[in-house]
Design an enzyme around this catalytic site. Structure first.
Site, short mmCIF file in Angstrom:
data_model
loop_
_atom_site.label_atom_id
_atom_site.label_comp_id
_atom_site.label_asym_id
_atom_site.label_seq_id
_atom_site.Cartn_x
_atom_site.Cartn_y
_atom_site.Cartn_z
N ARG A 66 0.84 -1.21 0.00
CA ARG A 66 0.00 0.00 0.00
C ARG A 66 0.87 1.25 0.00
O ARG A 66 0.54 2.26 -0.62
CB ARG A 66 -0.95 -0.02 1.21
CG ARG A 66 -2.05 -1.06 1.06
CD ARG A 66 -2.89 -1.14 2.30
NE ARG A 66 -3.63 0.10 2.52
CZ ARG A 66 -4.14 0.42 3.71
NH1 ARG A 66 -3.97 -0.40 4.74
NH2 ARG A 66 -4.80 1.54 3.87
N GLN A 98 -9.20 9.51 8.89
CA GLN A 98 -9.01 8.09 9.23
C GLN A 98 -8.06 7.46 8.22
O GLN A 98 -7.64 6.31 8.38
CB GLN A 98 -10.34 7.35 9.22
CG GLN A 98 -11.38 7.89 10.19
CD GLN A 98 -12.72 7.23 9.98
OE1 GLN A 98 -13.04 6.21 10.57
NE2 GLN A 98 -13.53 7.80 9.10
N ASP A 101 -3.20 7.41 3.82
CA ASP A 101 -2.46 7.90 2.65
C ASP A 101 -2.04 9.35 2.89
O ASP A 101 -2.45 9.97 3.86
CB ASP A 101 -3.33 7.77 1.38
CG ASP A 101 -4.62 8.60 1.45
OD1 ASP A 101 -5.72 8.03 1.27
OD2 ASP A 101 -4.53 9.81 1.71
N HIS A 116 -5.60 7.42 12.48
CA HIS A 116 -5.30 5.99 12.32
C HIS A 116 -3.89 5.75 11.81
O HIS A 116 -3.58 4.65 11.35
CB HIS A 116 -6.32 5.33 11.38
CG HIS A 116 -7.68 5.21 11.99
ND1 HIS A 116 -8.80 4.89 11.26
CD2 HIS A 116 -8.11 5.38 13.26
CE1 HIS A 116 -9.86 4.85 12.05
NE2 HIS A 116 -9.47 5.16 13.28
N GLY A 183 -16.95 11.06 3.21
CA GLY A 183 -16.44 9.80 2.67
C GLY A 183 -16.15 8.75 3.70
O GLY A 183 -15.14 8.04 3.59
N ALA A 227 -17.39 12.77 -3.81
CA ALA A 227 -16.68 13.82 -3.05
C ALA A 227 -16.11 14.89 -3.97
O ALA A 227 -16.08 16.07 -3.60
CB ALA A 227 -15.56 13.17 -2.23
C1 BV8 Z 1 -10.30 1.58 19.73
C2 BV8 Z 1 -6.21 0.49 9.86
C3 BV8 Z 1 -10.08 1.78 22.08
C4 BV8 Z 1 -5.67 1.55 9.04
C5 BV8 Z 1 -8.39 0.77 10.71
C6 BV8 Z 1 -18.23 -2.90 18.95
C7 BV8 Z 1 -18.95 -1.72 18.89
C8 BV8 Z 1 -18.29 -0.50 18.74
C9 BV8 Z 1 -16.92 -0.45 18.64
C10 BV8 Z 1 -16.21 -1.61 18.67
C11 BV8 Z 1 -16.86 -2.84 18.84
N1 BV8 Z 1 -15.90 -3.79 18.85
C12 BV8 Z 1 -14.67 -3.21 18.71
C13 BV8 Z 1 -14.86 -1.89 18.60
C14 BV8 Z 1 -13.82 -0.86 18.45
C15 BV8 Z 1 -13.28 -0.87 17.03
C16 BV8 Z 1 -14.41 -0.72 16.04
O1 BV8 Z 1 -14.95 0.35 15.88
N2 BV8 Z 1 -14.75 -1.84 15.37
C17 BV8 Z 1 -15.83 -1.76 14.39
C18 BV8 Z 1 -15.49 -2.65 13.19
C19 BV8 Z 1 -17.13 -2.20 15.07
N3 BV8 Z 1 -12.40 0.27 16.94
C20 BV8 Z 1 -11.11 0.16 17.31
O2 BV8 Z 1 -10.59 -0.89 17.64
C21 BV8 Z 1 -10.33 1.45 17.34
N4 BV8 Z 1 -9.63 1.55 18.59
O3 BV8 Z 1 -11.51 1.51 19.84
O4 BV8 Z 1 -9.44 1.70 20.81
C22 BV8 Z 1 -10.23 3.21 22.46
C23 BV8 Z 1 -10.82 4.14 21.64
C24 BV8 Z 1 -10.98 5.45 22.05
C25 BV8 Z 1 -10.55 5.81 23.28
C26 BV8 Z 1 -9.96 4.86 24.09
C27 BV8 Z 1 -9.80 3.57 23.70
C28 BV8 Z 1 -9.27 1.48 16.25
C29 BV8 Z 1 -9.95 1.71 14.92
C30 BV8 Z 1 -8.89 1.85 13.81
C31 BV8 Z 1 -8.77 0.56 13.10
N5 BV8 Z 1 -7.92 0.71 11.92
N6 BV8 Z 1 -7.62 0.55 9.66
C32 BV8 Z 1 -5.37 1.02 7.68
O5 BV8 Z 1 -4.82 -0.08 7.56
O6 BV8 Z 1 -5.74 1.71 6.73
S1 BV8 Z 1 -10.02 1.09 10.47
C33 BV8 Z 1 -10.34 1.27 8.82
O7 BV8 Z 1 -11.75 1.57 8.73
C34 BV8 Z 1 -9.67 2.46 8.19
O8 BV8 Z 1 -8.74 3.12 9.03
C35 BV8 Z 1 -10.80 3.39 7.86
O9 BV8 Z 1 -10.46 4.66 8.13
C36 BV8 Z 1 -11.85 2.95 8.79
C37 BV8 Z 1 -13.23 3.39 8.48
O10 BV8 Z 1 -13.53 3.05 7.14
P1 BV8 Z 1 -13.98 4.22 6.13
O11 BV8 Z 1 -12.86 5.18 6.03
O12 BV8 Z 1 -15.30 4.75 6.54
O13 BV8 Z 1 -14.05 3.41 4.78
P2 BV8 Z 1 -15.26 2.49 4.30
O14 BV8 Z 1 -14.76 1.69 3.14
O15 BV8 Z 1 -15.86 1.79 5.47
O16 BV8 Z 1 -16.35 3.53 3.78
C38 BV8 Z 1 -16.07 4.38 2.69
C39 BV8 Z 1 -17.23 5.34 2.56
O17 BV8 Z 1 -16.94 6.24 1.49
C40 BV8 Z 1 -18.54 4.65 2.21
O18 BV8 Z 1 -19.57 5.18 3.04
C41 BV8 Z 1 -18.77 5.02 0.75
O19 BV8 Z 1 -20.17 5.21 0.47
C42 BV8 Z 1 -18.06 6.33 0.64
N7 BV8 Z 1 -17.56 6.62 -0.70
C43 BV8 Z 1 -17.04 5.74 -1.61
N8 BV8 Z 1 -16.70 6.42 -2.72
C44 BV8 Z 1 -16.97 7.74 -2.50
C45 BV8 Z 1 -17.51 7.86 -1.22
N9 BV8 Z 1 -17.91 9.05 -0.71
C46 BV8 Z 1 -17.75 10.14 -1.50
N10 BV8 Z 1 -17.24 10.10 -2.75
C47 BV8 Z 1 -16.83 8.92 -3.27
N11 BV8 Z 1 -16.34 8.89 -4.51
#
Ligand code: BV8
Length: 252
Positions: A66, A98, A101, A116, A183, A227
């Protein structure tokens, strides 16, 4: 009742959250595409500390690939619009991304926080110091700051790890009178909860996304589309170059 002036007119403090969707039109794959796989991998196999402990080679190679791919993508009109806004908006502004890049930086954003982590940075597995990443981490790269000979891992916040800059983000959300989410699917916390925090402090909230996100109902307003169309138009509204959709331009 919030004592903040009506931000629809002229916000004085903005927090923007971006996700993978803002980089999609630059050719950077989003996470939750139709096949649910992320560049051929299940997220749990490459984006957790357990995955790294289990198979460091696989995880390092995933991020090396990546990192290498960044050379083949460019910022799009949405990144550039936020860069323009950052340069011209004289109120408080924080762009929380988030994304890992560097397209926001290359698009001109300065008031930027990678919650992130960043593909172009690494952190030491022993002393934790964050530092520039060499092109390839897979062959093993030594930490430049600790004598303990720590090896480098990607500076990426994996699931279960604490995101960067949470104190700074929370302070900015408390002060914001406008929160804009661009996004992102609203699937990952704590980022997905920022809209609630901002609203609780009296901010107006706006979603700009290709389609309704999981949290779309939490926003005062939502505009759906690519976007590269929505973000430049919105930035121009804030900078006073045009009127919000659905409102006649100011007659005088
Ligand atoms: C934490 C690594 C503790 C980086 C990533 C149960 C319930 C709630 C929460 C949790 C749970 N179980 C566990 C958790 C916590 C967990 C979590 O949320 N899990 C989820 C799956 C339920 N979170 C964590 O573990 C976080 N840490 O909680 O620590 C803490 C926290 C706070 C305070 C104290 C302690 C850590 C989270 C980070 C994980 N790392 N990735 C990498 O390798 O890149 S997450 C990964 O998903 C990416 O970082 C990314 O940023 C993130 C979110 O994804 P999106 O960016 O939204 O991308 P996605 O594809 O999902 O969506 C794209 C969107 O764009 C879509 O809506 C689409 O329609 C739109 N789109 C597409 N094209 C376009 C567009 N929009 C406009 N124009 C376009 N052209």
């Amino acid at each position: 009742m919030s004592d903040k002036p009506n931000p629809a007119a002229q916000p004085r403090s903005i927090v923007i959250l971006t996700g993978a969707g803002i980089s999609a039109e630059s050719g950077v794959p989003t996470f939750r595409g139709p096949d649910g796989l992320w560049e051929g991998h299940r997220v749990e196999d490459v984006a957790t500390p357990e995955a790294f402990a289990r198979d460091p080679d696989l995880v390092q190679s995933f991020y090396d690939a990546r990192r290498a791919a960044l050379g083949g993508v460019k910022p799009n009109a949405a990144h550039q619009a936020l860069g323009r806004l950052d340069a011209a908006f004289d109120g408080d502004l924080l762009i929380v991304t988030q994304n890992v890049d560097d397209l926001h930086e290359r698009g001109g954003a300065r008031r930027l926080l990678h919650m992130h982590g960043e593909l172009l940075r690494a952190s030491c597995t022993v002393c934790g110091v964050r530092q520039p990443a060499p092109a390839v981490l897979r062959e093993g790269a030594a930490c430049e700051s600790c004598e303990a000979g720590g090896t480098l891992r990607p500076d990426i916040v994996w699931f279960g790890e604490m995101p960067h800059g949470m104190g700074h983000i929370e302070a900015a959300l408390a002060d914001a009178d406008l929160f804009v989410s661009i996004g992102t699917s609203g699937a990952v916390y704590p980022a997905a909860g920022f809209v609630r925090t901002a609203a609780a402090y009296g901010a107006r909230t706006l979603e700009l996304n290709l389609e309704p996100s999981e949290g779309t109902a939490l926003f005062d307003e939502a505009r759906h589309g690519p976007a590269t169309r929505l973000v430049p138009a919105w930035a121009d509204e804030i900078l006073g170059c045009n009127s919000p959709p659905g409102r006649a331009p100011n007659p005088d």
